[in-house]
Motif scaffolding. Structure first.
Motif, mmCIF file in Angstrom:
data_model
loop_
_atom_site.group_PDB
_atom_site.id
_atom_site.type_symbol
_atom_site.label_atom_id
_atom_site.label_comp_id
_atom_site.label_asym_id
_atom_site.label_seq_id
_atom_site.Cartn_x
_atom_site.Cartn_y
_atom_site.Cartn_z
ATOM 1 N N ALA A 1 -19.234 -3.018 -9.055
ATOM 2 C CA ALA A 1 -20.171 -4.125 -9.332
ATOM 3 C C ALA A 1 -20.644 -4.556 -10.465
ATOM 4 N N ILE A 2 -21.289 -4.328 -10.632
ATOM 5 C CA ILE A 2 -22.781 -4.337 -12.370
ATOM 6 C C ILE A 2 -20.891 -3.367 -13.698
ATOM 7 N N THR A 3 -20.551 -2.356 -13.015
ATOM 8 C CA THR A 3 -19.535 -1.571 -14.333
ATOM 9 C C THR A 3 -18.317 -2.669 -14.346
ATOM 10 N N SER A 4 -17.997 -3.515 -13.168
ATOM 11 C CA SER A 4 -16.787 -3.815 -12.875
ATOM 12 C C SER A 4 -18.053 -5.702 -14.146
ATOM 13 N N ILE A 5 -18.202 -6.092 -13.891
ATOM 14 C CA ILE A 5 -18.698 -6.780 -14.922
ATOM 15 C C ILE A 5 -19.101 -6.979 -16.385
ATOM 16 N N ALA A 6 -19.282 -5.932 -16.358
ATOM 17 C CA ALA A 6 -19.826 -5.422 -17.914
ATOM 18 C C ALA A 6 -18.405 -5.136 -18.599
ATOM 19 N N LEU A 7 -17.620 -4.665 -17.888
ATOM 20 C CA LEU A 7 -16.029 -4.191 -18.102
ATOM 21 C C LEU A 7 -15.211 -6.093 -19.108
ATOM 22 N N GLY A 8 -15.621 -7.104 -17.322
ATOM 23 C CA GLY A 8 -15.332 -8.148 -18.213
ATOM 24 C C GLY A 8 -16.142 -8.716 -19.089
ATOM 25 N N LEU A 9 -17.290 -8.282 -19.735
ATOM 26 C CA LEU A 9 -17.723 -8.740 -20.626
ATOM 27 C C LEU A 9 -17.374 -8.090 -22.266
ATOM 28 N N ASP A 10 -17.384 -6.665 -21.395
ATOM 29 C CA ASP A 10 -16.463 -6.048 -22.647
ATOM 30 C C ASP A 10 -14.731 -6.907 -23.590
ATOM 31 N N ARG B 1 -12.807 -11.441 -14.426
ATOM 32 C CA ARG B 1 -14.047 -9.977 -13.227
ATOM 33 C C ARG B 1 -14.794 -10.938 -13.622
ATOM 34 N N VAL B 2 -15.501 -11.269 -14.184
ATOM 35 C CA VAL B 2 -17.403 -11.185 -14.167
ATOM 36 C C VAL B 2 -17.117 -12.289 -13.187
ATOM 37 N N ARG B 3 -16.455 -13.333 -13.377
ATOM 38 C CA ARG B 3 -16.602 -14.535 -12.449
ATOM 39 C C ARG B 3 -16.452 -13.676 -10.914
ATOM 40 N N GLU B 4 -15.608 -12.786 -10.425
ATOM 41 C CA GLU B 4 -15.281 -12.674 -9.070
ATOM 42 C C GLU B 4 -16.747 -11.414 -9.143
ATOM 43 N N GLY B 5 -16.973 -10.730 -10.290
ATOM 44 C CA GLY B 5 -18.078 -10.017 -9.995
ATOM 45 C C GLY B 5 -19.648 -10.335 -9.959
ATOM 46 N N THR B 6 -19.875 -11.150 -10.189
ATOM 47 C CA THR B 6 -21.320 -11.981 -10.336
ATOM 48 C C THR B 6 -21.361 -12.367 -9.019
ATOM 49 N N ARG B 7 -19.862 -13.402 -8.193
ATOM 50 C CA ARG B 7 -20.210 -14.222 -7.263
ATOM 51 C C ARG B 7 -20.162 -13.041 -6.438
ATOM 52 N N ALA B 8 -19.760 -11.458 -5.944
ATOM 53 C CA ALA B 8 -20.008 -10.964 -4.898
ATOM 54 C C ALA B 8 -20.813 -10.184 -4.754
ATOM 55 N N LEU B 9 -21.477 -9.908 -6.244
ATOM 56 C CA LEU B 9 -23.021 -9.513 -6.200
ATOM 57 C C LEU B 9 -23.906 -10.547 -5.830
ATOM 58 N N THR B 10 -23.564 -12.218 -5.505
ATOM 59 C CA THR B 10 -24.539 -12.951 -5.746
ATOM 60 C C THR B 10 -24.501 -13.077 -3.586
ATOM 61 N N VAL B 11 -23.615 -13.110 -3.358
ATOM 62 C CA VAL B 11 -22.908 -12.886 -1.650
ATOM 63 C C VAL B 11 -23.739 -12.037 -1.194
ATOM 64 N N GLY B 12 -23.389 -11.018 -1.605
ATOM 65 C CA GLY B 12 -23.847 -9.797 -0.915
ATOM 66 C C GLY B 12 -25.077 -9.572 -1.048
ATOM 67 N N LEU C 1 -34.402 -8.512 -12.757
ATOM 68 C CA LEU C 1 -34.539 -7.132 -13.762
ATOM 69 C C LEU C 1 -33.497 -6.412 -14.196
ATOM 70 N N ASN C 2 -33.424 -5.258 -12.886
ATOM 71 C CA ASN C 2 -32.310 -4.528 -12.994
ATOM 72 C C ASN C 2 -30.947 -4.559 -13.402
ATOM 73 N N VAL D 1 -26.798 -4.714 -16.171
ATOM 74 C CA VAL D 1 -24.583 -5.002 -17.310
ATOM 75 C C VAL D 1 -25.250 -5.023 -18.872
ATOM 76 N N ILE D 2 -25.969 -5.106 -19.348
ATOM 77 C CA ILE D 2 -26.148 -5.485 -20.726
ATOM 78 C C ILE D 2 -25.986 -3.742 -21.444
ATOM 79 N N VAL D 3 -26.490 -2.954 -20.499
ATOM 80 C CA VAL D 3 -26.171 -1.673 -20.997
ATOM 81 C C VAL D 3 -25.170 -1.155 -21.195
ATOM 82 N N GLY D 4 -24.211 -1.388 -19.700
ATOM 83 C CA GLY D 4 -22.972 -1.042 -19.480
ATOM 84 C C GLY D 4 -21.830 -1.692 -20.583
#
Length: 314
Positions: free
Chosen positions: A154-163, A169-180, A283-284, A289-292
């Motif tokens: 999910a983290i790499t998917s968010i990074a790709l969405g931002l890129d 993609r960013v919204r779905e990845g963020t929601r999946a991480l938050t809910v998960g 933090l992690n 995400v930023i580094v990705g």
């Protein structure tokens, strides 16, 4: 040798243009043209392309409109015996032979960035395993929890969405991480509370000897450094399909253990440790995400610049 197999179906009006394009390319091998079965009036083309040239070839085929009026399938060639292919590899600069196929890299990240029920199940199970590792001071179980956790996809998917500026993609990845993570924390909290009520935690943990928990809930400079390095290795390993290196990323990033420690700390009323673990988790995730995003963009630019320089030198 790194080769990519292209399989295309297109209307006859495009066939000759595609054949001329592919036949004139010095890094295209084994070009075959046949009539496409079950496609009236369609032609099928197949060829093998040196991996370093696949980005350009794919881009040229899409400019012709092959993907709009037909289809392009791409596969890796696991093994080929060909003296001609070996000679091409020997004559070409390494960057023109081994450059990543970016369309395939992004397709892999998109494919992994899906969130079926198993995504949340694995997060919950990883959280439970991590909580056992914390309450028994077992580093092995913490490592096991890291391996089970699917959150890096999910983290790499968010990074790709931002890129790529894909908000969905960013919204779905963020929601999946938050809910998960919330689900994992809630379930793990219930498990830790039951463990405490039954007195099943280790004696050392009960006495306040908690080296594993202390390592997790004290974010510092080293936490950031490890997250940055792991993020770089993760994107590079995805780009170059290095599964063993990617596994190392799973083991080195404190996301699932932090979620587990939040739940355990709440169950044992250790509010300071719960807060530290929450900071560690956020933090992690943010650093990864930023580094990705940065690593994706930088790698793409460096490979393209190196390819242009190698082509100019030739």
């Amino acid at each position: 040798m790194d080769l990519i197999h292209f399989r295309m179906v297109m209307p006859p009006a495009l066939t000759q243009s595609a054949v001329d394009l592919l036949a004139s390319h010095d890094r295209v091998l084994n070009l075959v043209v046949v009539k496409a079965a079950h496609v009236p009036g369609g032609d099928a083309l197949e060829c093998d392309v040196v991996k370093g040239a696949a980005n350009g070839v794919l881009g040229d085929l899409r400019k012709l409109g092959v993907d709009r009026t037909g289809s392009i399938a791409v596969d890796d060639v696991d093994l080929m015996f060909s003296q001609h292919a070996e000679q091409i590899e020997a004559d070409q600069p390494s960057v023109l032979v081994h450059a990543p196929l970016w369309a395939a890299v992004e397709a892999h990240i998109r494919a992994e960035g899906t969130y079926p029920p198993s995504f949340y199940l694995f997060l919950v199970i990883a959280g439970l395993i991590g909580s056992v590792g914390i309450m028994t001071n077992s580093q092995i179980l913490i490592v096991a929890a890291m391996v089970v956790g699917p959150e890096y996809n999910a983290i790499t998917s968010i990074a790709l969405g931002l890129d790529r500026r894909k908000r969905r993609r960013v919204r779905e990845g963020t929601r999946a991480l938050t809910v998960g993570f919330l689900l994992a924390i809630v379930v793990t909290l219930g498990f830790a509370a039951l463990t405490r009520s039954a007195g099943l935690q280790s004696a050392a943990f009960d006495l306040g000897l908690r080296p594993v928990s202390h390592l997790i809930d004290t974010p510092d400079f080293f936490s950031i450094a490890v997250a940055v390095l792991a993020g770089i290795v993760g994107i590079v390993s995805l780009t170059e399909a290095r599964g063993s290196a990617l596994l190392g990323v799973f083991i080195s990033v404190t996301t699932i253990p932090a979620a587990s420690d939040i739940a355990v700390s709440l169950a044992f009323a250790d509010w300071h440790e719960a807060w530290g673990s929450l900071v560690q988790l956020l933090l992690n995730v943010v650093v990864l995400v930023i580094v990705g995003v940065v690593a994706l963009r930088l790698q793409r630019r460096l490979w393209r610049r190196a390819a242009r320089r190698a082509t100019a030198q030739r």
